[in-house]
Design an enzyme around this catalytic site. Sequence first.
Site, short mmCIF file in Angstrom:
data_model
loop_
_atom_site.label_atom_id
_atom_site.label_comp_id
_atom_site.label_asym_id
_atom_site.label_seq_id
_atom_site.Cartn_x
_atom_site.Cartn_y
_atom_site.Cartn_z
N LYS A 42 5.34 -12.39 -12.26
CA LYS A 42 6.15 -11.16 -12.25
C LYS A 42 6.78 -10.98 -10.87
O LYS A 42 6.42 -11.65 -9.91
CB LYS A 42 5.27 -9.96 -12.60
CG LYS A 42 4.13 -9.71 -11.63
CD LYS A 42 3.24 -8.57 -12.10
CE LYS A 42 2.09 -8.35 -11.10
NZ LYS A 42 1.22 -7.23 -11.51
N ARG A 141 -5.04 2.89 -16.16
CA ARG A 141 -3.66 2.54 -15.82
C ARG A 141 -2.89 2.19 -17.08
O ARG A 141 -1.98 2.89 -17.48
CB ARG A 141 -3.62 1.41 -14.80
CG ARG A 141 -2.22 1.13 -14.26
CD ARG A 141 -2.21 0.01 -13.23
NE ARG A 141 -2.52 -1.30 -13.81
CZ ARG A 141 -2.35 -2.45 -13.17
NH1 ARG A 141 -1.89 -2.46 -11.92
NH2 ARG A 141 -2.64 -3.60 -13.75
N TYR A 262 15.04 1.65 19.20
CA TYR A 262 15.22 3.04 18.81
C TYR A 262 14.10 3.92 19.35
O TYR A 262 12.92 3.58 19.25
CB TYR A 262 15.27 3.17 17.29
CG TYR A 262 16.59 2.74 16.69
CD1 TYR A 262 17.77 3.40 17.01
CD2 TYR A 262 16.63 1.69 15.78
CE1 TYR A 262 18.97 3.01 16.44
CE2 TYR A 262 17.83 1.29 15.21
CZ TYR A 262 19.00 1.97 15.55
OH TYR A 262 20.20 1.58 14.98
#
Length: 381
Positions: A42, A141, A262
């Site tokens: 998958k 699930r 940053y």
Amino acid sequence: MNEQRPVPAGSSRLTIDLDALRANYRSLAVRVAPARCGAVVKANAYGLGVAQAAPALYREGCRSFFVAQFCEATALARAIGAGAEIFILNGVDPGNEAFCAEQNFLPVLNSLSQVERWRALARTLGRALPAALQIDTGMSRLGLPQSAAMALAGDASFAREVELRLLLTHLACADEPERPENSAQLAAFNAVGACFPSVPKSVANSGGVMLSSDYHGDLARPGVALYGVDPGPADAGLRPVIGLGARVIQIRTIAAGTGVGYGLKHVATAAQRVATISLGYADGWPRSLSGVGAAWHRGVRLPILGRVSMDSLTVDISALPEAALAEGDFVEFLGPSQSLSDVARDAGTIAYEILTSLGTRHTRIFVENGVAQTFAAGEPL
């Protein structure tokens, strides 16, 4: 494969060792024998490229493949052709039943509504349709409640309408062998399985393969272990499958008091030689590695300085001799010095997430039997 295939030079390169993938499959297959060994491919074979990984597994003898979604099943079928069974772990979406049946895909039926839609199509077509049935044994699930599955076992019309090819469940804690939930789930599954005596059984995911043979059933379905990641605390002897390197874009020396990146989260306390690398979170390198992770070069660790940006990051190269690294050279991010598990640990995540996030901007080099096939960055795999 054609190693002469010209491709543009890339800013990063991901090497996938298909020989290692096949070796891992062989090792897992031996471990679960006499059970059969399938393969979970998958998410585009965990991000590596199902069009290359699945045929390699097929050549090694795999004949049972698992994907999560219908769209993945169609891509897999194009890659491997006929001769293998393709299970769709999430089942079939409403309205896709006829397409699924036409393609001979095997939906894993996870709810009574999925079961009923599949049965309705079987009645319309006037024939039994093959499928798998998942049982929820405690993970909450996917899967039918145990009582609902047992009721189906006693329903004669269900047996006429659905040809069950596999009965499966999924272990929630297989990567922690000592957890009592593993044996509790197995016992619950076996109780349901007794109601389907002639249907092959599947319990073991990657972690389950490393448990005792009681968990191996008739068909194991390893996923991440195929790609070289140990699914539990013990060393399973798996071979690394991928390597990742990225180019140096620029090298400079900064003075004490100079900030980097940053937010200027890193400020040099002394003069430092730094290199900006063409790898960032858009390439799947987690921002959480800012100021924590590292690249490597010739066995020397190069700490990441400041924040990981979208397209670049900066590392400290002060520990290298000045001549050791130049603009355009590659440094290692995954390889002999740093594994997927190392990176996942530093990023505060799991190897699965690193693997499936690597993206499409890397030049990909698939190596098998000493021959390389190269795909340019962004080129469909």
